[in-house]
Design a protein around this motif. Structure first.
Motif, mmCIF file in Angstrom:
data_model
loop_
_atom_site.group_PDB
_atom_site.id
_atom_site.type_symbol
_atom_site.label_atom_id
_atom_site.label_comp_id
_atom_site.label_asym_id
_atom_site.label_seq_id
_atom_site.Cartn_x
_atom_site.Cartn_y
_atom_site.Cartn_z
ATOM 1 N N ARG A 81 11.541 -9.576 11.747
ATOM 2 C CA ARG A 81 12.355 -8.005 10.645
ATOM 3 C C ARG A 81 11.631 -6.803 11.116
ATOM 4 N N TYR A 83 10.544 -3.238 8.349
ATOM 5 C CA TYR A 83 10.904 -2.536 6.929
ATOM 6 C C TYR A 83 10.471 -1.737 7.213
ATOM 7 N N ARG A 85 9.737 1.977 3.858
ATOM 8 C CA ARG A 85 9.444 2.385 2.376
ATOM 9 C C ARG A 85 9.624 3.884 2.520
ATOM 10 N N PHE A 95 14.482 2.825 0.718
ATOM 11 C CA PHE A 95 14.398 1.577 1.311
ATOM 12 C C PHE A 95 14.874 0.796 2.679
ATOM 13 N N LYS A 96 14.807 0.384 3.907
ATOM 14 C CA LYS A 96 15.843 -0.215 4.829
ATOM 15 C C LYS A 96 15.127 -0.477 5.812
ATOM 16 N N SER A 97 16.154 -2.014 6.319
ATOM 17 C CA SER A 97 15.587 -2.508 7.251
ATOM 18 C C SER A 97 16.122 -3.211 8.102
ATOM 19 N N SER A 98 15.584 -3.749 9.320
ATOM 20 C CA SER A 98 16.721 -4.303 10.849
ATOM 21 C C SER A 98 17.381 -5.282 9.916
ATOM 22 N N THR A 100 17.338 -9.392 11.390
ATOM 23 C CA THR A 100 16.218 -10.554 11.716
ATOM 24 C C THR A 100 16.742 -10.316 13.826
ATOM 25 N N THR A 128 7.706 -8.926 9.514
ATOM 26 C CA THR A 128 7.797 -10.232 8.782
ATOM 27 C C THR A 128 8.424 -10.969 9.887
ATOM 28 N N GLN A 132 10.730 -13.743 5.939
ATOM 29 C CA GLN A 132 10.217 -12.922 5.471
ATOM 30 C C GLN A 132 9.158 -13.022 4.654
ATOM 31 N N TYR A 134 5.555 -11.439 5.200
ATOM 32 C CA TYR A 134 4.814 -10.046 5.337
ATOM 33 C C TYR A 134 3.872 -10.889 6.660
#
Length: 151
Positions: A81, A83, A85, A95-98, A100, A128, A132, A134
């Motif tokens: 995944r 992220y 920021r 803050f955004k994320s894809s 998984t 990550t 999740q 890192y």
């Protein structure tokens, strides 16, 4: 004394040459004036490159007044995944994320809001695993460069 046959033609030719020289100088002046603006635009982008094993996230972050756009390709080997920021100094702005991704690749673009005076000056971009944890990341700056790690 030497007389020119037609003095009016000589004056006309002199005017035409003068106009051409003035126009050329004007165009050259505009080209030189545009150079600093172009350089400033180029400095508002940074190349992102995060590699972890066979997985990667590579692309470009581009800053504008009130947002940061990230255009990148994501390849997830196993489950990964990404992220992103945006910050102004140490203040988090967005803050955004894809989701998984597991064993797939494709574009993974983000637009981060930076609705403060001056906008964002740095971003974190990191990867990550499916839990999740890192794996690897970069801090990228509006000045046009990225460094490994989250700073």
């Amino acid at each position: 004394m030497v007389r020119l046959k037609d003095a009016s033609k000589v004056k006309s030719r002199t005017r035409k040459v003068g106009v051409a020289v003035t126009a050329a100088a004007s165009v050259a002046g505009m080209a030189f004036a545009a150079t600093p603006a172009t350089a400033a635009v180029a400095a508002a982008a940074a190349d992102i490159s995060i590699e972890y094993g066979a997985s990667y996230y590579k692309g470009t972050a581009s800053w504008s007044n009130r947002s940061v756009g990230i255009d990148a390709s994501f390849k997830a080997s196993n489950c990964r995944r990404v992220y992103a920021r945006a910050f102004a100094g140490s203040t988090s702005l967005d803050f955004k994320s894809s989701s998984t991704w597991c064993n797939r690749s494709g574009p993974a673009d983000f637009t981060l809001a930076a609705n403060v005076v001056g906008g964002s000056d740095n971003i974190w971009v990191y990867m990550t695993d499916e839990n999740q944890n890192y794996l690897k990341g970069q801090t990228c700056y509006r000045a046009g460069y990225c460094i490994d790690g989250l700073h």
